[in-house]
Design a protein around this motif. Structure first.
Motif, mmCIF file in Angstrom:
data_model
loop_
_atom_site.group_PDB
_atom_site.id
_atom_site.type_symbol
_atom_site.label_atom_id
_atom_site.label_comp_id
_atom_site.label_asym_id
_atom_site.label_seq_id
_atom_site.Cartn_x
_atom_site.Cartn_y
_atom_site.Cartn_z
ATOM 1 N N UNK A 44 0.811 -1.225 0.000
ATOM 2 C CA UNK A 44 0.000 0.000 0.000
ATOM 3 C C UNK A 44 0.842 1.272 0.000
ATOM 4 N N UNK A 45 2.131 1.139 0.363
ATOM 5 C CA UNK A 45 3.011 2.329 0.418
ATOM 6 C C UNK A 45 4.065 2.360 -0.682
ATOM 7 N N UNK A 46 4.244 1.214 -1.387
ATOM 8 C CA UNK A 46 5.351 1.145 -2.350
ATOM 9 C C UNK A 46 4.850 0.769 -3.746
ATOM 10 N N UNK A 47 5.394 1.465 -4.736
ATOM 11 C CA UNK A 47 5.005 1.211 -6.130
ATOM 12 C C UNK A 47 6.262 1.093 -6.992
ATOM 13 N N UNK A 48 6.203 0.167 -7.942
ATOM 14 C CA UNK A 48 7.332 0.033 -8.884
ATOM 15 C C UNK A 48 6.907 0.629 -10.228
ATOM 16 N N UNK A 49 7.713 1.562 -10.707
ATOM 17 C CA UNK A 49 7.400 2.235 -11.968
ATOM 18 C C UNK A 49 8.384 1.794 -13.034
ATOM 19 N N UNK A 50 7.856 1.375 -14.176
ATOM 20 C CA UNK A 50 8.736 1.020 -15.302
ATOM 21 C C UNK A 50 8.647 2.119 -16.333
ATOM 22 N N UNK A 51 9.768 2.525 -16.848
ATOM 23 C CA UNK A 51 9.753 3.644 -17.792
ATOM 24 C C UNK A 51 10.907 3.520 -18.769
ATOM 25 N N UNK A 52 10.832 4.277 -19.826
ATOM 26 C CA UNK A 52 11.943 4.371 -20.779
ATOM 27 C C UNK A 52 12.428 5.818 -20.794
ATOM 28 N N UNK A 53 13.500 6.061 -21.458
ATOM 29 C CA UNK A 53 13.947 7.454 -21.601
ATOM 30 C C UNK A 53 15.057 7.868 -20.664
ATOM 31 N N UNK A 54 15.468 6.991 -19.774
ATOM 32 C CA UNK A 54 16.644 7.255 -18.939
ATOM 33 C C UNK A 54 16.415 8.301 -17.855
ATOM 34 N N UNK A 55 17.495 8.958 -17.418
ATOM 35 C CA UNK A 55 17.435 9.862 -16.261
ATOM 36 C C UNK A 55 16.459 11.034 -16.431
ATOM 37 N N UNK A 56 16.274 11.504 -17.675
ATOM 38 C CA UNK A 56 15.377 12.648 -17.885
ATOM 39 C C UNK A 56 13.953 12.261 -17.505
ATOM 40 N N UNK A 57 13.547 11.072 -17.983
ATOM 41 C CA UNK A 57 12.192 10.604 -17.658
ATOM 42 C C UNK A 57 12.074 10.342 -16.165
ATOM 43 N N UNK A 58 13.147 9.779 -15.600
ATOM 44 C CA UNK A 58 13.143 9.464 -14.159
ATOM 45 C C UNK A 58 12.941 10.739 -13.339
ATOM 46 N N UNK A 59 13.621 11.800 -13.743
ATOM 47 C CA UNK A 59 13.516 13.074 -13.019
ATOM 48 C C UNK A 59 12.103 13.635 -13.135
#
Lengths: 315, 298
Positions: free
Chosen positions: A265-280
């Protein structure tokens, strides 16, 4: 002056019916740090022992700076600093005497010795123990002296077999710092390790072996790009339970987001592309006072995912 | 074809490294000897060896001083033939076991070999360097024992205590030490476990070879010239103090009822004994070196 180089050519080692290394070919050249990865029994230490003539190949040959280790061990090892399998030093010698022995055997001048021995003992944080006998030291302290012995002659090539073995977390961090410093001086560092974070942190390139065969050798960036499909994942942790809908609404419309999975309920895993820019950008979207985001970290290193997938594929 | 990555990182300008003249193998052997000796001289085994010599010396001094056996004190040759001739072989065997038994096996078991083998040094150099160190350490024990006996000799015989025969016997004892250490190093290089190496050497030299020698002489009635302990009789034999210990083959008469009895005693002659010792040294050095060259640090 030519670049430092390590070549393993068709290297095969059999122990009875067990093939520890199977026609391993690897060519490392230039000043950089190469991580040598593989599970227990993969053949890492066997390869490093063959590279330093501690054991003999069934077939193939190794070269340090173009000199055959098997045919001219003495000349080949002049350029190398070696740490294999946490060795012991004669127990009655002090760290200074042990390093003097290395300096003597390698023909270092008195002036060079005077400079290097205190400096390298300082580098491995053993300067306060220079007059104690080696036999009295803990495993971690002995390993520091071994690292110092591998570096005292300022080698072009450094071969390290799991150098952080036996060290506490602070010691491990210090080893990483030492290896990072070594890279500044045009050295070729070939380091086996079980610690993927250590390899990610300090290595430029990585070679992975399993069952005595090379699975891949490439730069860390190329490996990550090739095997992860360019995807990354982070774990976002909040101070209090947050409904999944709230998180997905915040991130809705982000073109680089590939998925959002609730771990609890407190933790989520996010999958993304685009590297550090997307992460930020994702971090910014989740960072406000109402959600109370407390951490936003890589869920698993890219190298760890690649390591596991490649090893499992091989098994 | 060796694997290599498509892109190689650009290296910064290399700093100036010190140019060094490679160290010759013999020089490396002597350097290694120096550090190995330093390790020996500060080790418990060295203290133990010196204590053994001191105890043997003290017992001999006390026994001779208390009982004053006339046969021993007749002249200096008789004195040294018994005390030095018998005592020094025991000292040499102990020194060989203590300094040589695990010299090579210990490099594997104690993992010190992993440190040395990372250096640009030939295996033969390591072997020779360690052999010289063990020889010097063992010789220190032999010299101490000689000094104890010479001190005793001076007490009983005054200025004439140091004789030419004692000098010759001392030199032969040193050759015996060379041979025994050669054999010890060979056995040590055959094992990767110090305990096995030390045990085999101790058993063989303390009583194994002597039992074998007696068995061969008793059962086959041949001279076991090929056993090293057969040659060691010349250390005491050089004094020519008794028929039984004199070099060569003799018919000796032992006192006893009915005029005593005679027996034929065969001891090595001095040239034979020295030849056997040198042959042992050369052969065991070659075999030991070959064995160490083939051993893997696996």
């Amino acid at each position: 002056m030519t670049s430092p180089s390590i070549v393993l050519s068709s290297l095969t080692k059999r122990f009875g019916s067990f093939t520890a290394l199977d026609r391993l070919d690897l060519k490392l050249e230039g000043g950089k740090c190469v991580g040598f990865l593989g599970p227990n029994g993969a053949g890492k230490t066997t390869a490093l022992k063959l590279l330093t003539d501690m054991i003999f190949p069934t077939e193939g040959e190794c070269f340090l700076n173009g000199i055959s280790v098997q045919r001219e061990r003495k000349r080949a090892l002049e350029a190398a600093g070696v740490l294999i399998e946490s060795p012991e030093i004669y127990p009655s010698l002090t760290p200074t005497q042990a390093l003097e022995m290395v300096a003597d055997l390698r023909g270092m001048s008195p002036a060079e010795r005077k400079d290097r021995i205190p400096a390298v003992l300082e580098e491995v944080r053993m300067a306060d123990w220079t007059h104690e006998k080696f036999g009295k030291f803990s495993k971690g302290m002995k390993q520091r002296i071994n690292i110092a012995a591998a570096l005292v002659h300022d080698p072009e090539i450094v071969i390290l077999d799991e150098p952080a073995t036996g060290l506490d977390p602070r010691g491990m961090a210090e080893v990483r710092s030492i290896v990072r410093d070594l890279k500044k001086h045009d050295r070729l560092i070939f380091m086996s390790s079980h610690i993927l974070a250590e390899v990610t942190d300090v290595c430029d390139e990585v070679a992975l072996i399993n069952h005595g065969k090379l699975l891949f050798y490439d730069t860390l960036d190329n490996v990550t790009a090739k095997f992860s499909g360019g995807h990354s994942s982070v774990d976002a942790t909040f101070a209090r339970p947050v409904p999944e809908r709230t998180v997905t609404d915040r991130l809705a419309g982000d073109a680089d987001l590939l998925g959002c999975e609730a771990l609890d309920t407190r933790r989520y895993r996010l999958q993304f592309k685009g590297g550090p820019t997307s992460q930020a950008r994702l971090l910014r979207k989740l960072s406000d006072e109402t959600l109370e985001l407390v951490s936003f970290t890589e869920s698993k290193s890219a190298l760890e995912e690649i390591y596991m997938s490649q090893i499992e594929k091989g098994d | 074809m060796a694997a290599s990555p498509p892109a190689t990182s650009t290296a910064p300008s290399p700093p100036a490294r010190h140019e060094r003249t490679p160290v010759g193998s013999l020089e490396q052997a002597f350097k290694l000897t120096r550090y190995q000796l330093r390790d020996y001289f500060f080790s418990r085994r060295f203290i133990l060896m010196m204590a053994i010599v001191a105890i043997i010396g003290a017992i001999l001094t006390a026994v001779v001083g208390y009982y004053r056996p006339p046969a021993f004190l007749a002249n200096s040759d008789a004195f040294y033939a018994t005390l030095w001739g018998s005592g020094v072989t025991v000292v040499i065997v102990f020194a060989g076991v203590i300094f040589g038994g695990d010299a090579i096996a210990g490099e594997f078991q104690n993992r010190t070999g992993y440190f040395l083998m990372g250096q640009p040094i030939r295996r033969a150099t390591v072997y020779v360097g360690k052999y010289i160190a063990a020889f010097v350490a063992a010789l220190t024990a032999v010299v101490l024992f000689a000094l104890v006996l010479l001190a005793n000799g001076s007490f009983y015989f005054g200025a004439g205590a140091f004789t030419a025969n004692f000098g010759a016997s001392f030199v032969i004892a040193v050759v015996y030490l060379l041979a025994l250490l050669g054999a010890t190093f060979m056995f040590s290089s055959l094992f990767k476990t110090s305990t096995y190496a030390t045990l085999v050497v101790a058993v063989l030299f303390l009583f194994g070879f002597m039992i074998l020698q007696d068995l061969i002489q008793g059962l086959a009635h041949t001279t076991p010239w090929y056993i090293l302990t057969y040659a060691d009789s010349i250390i005491g034999g050089v004094f020519n103090a008794s028929c039984a210990s004199a070099p060569g083959t003799h018919t000796c008469t032992q006192p006893g009822p009915g005029g005593g009895f005679t027996s034929v005693v065969t001891n090595a002659t001095i040239p034979e004994g020295v030849g056997i010792m040198i042959a042992y040294f050369v052969l065991t050095a070659i075999l030991g070196l070959l064995s160490f060259e083939r051993e893997e640090f696996s």
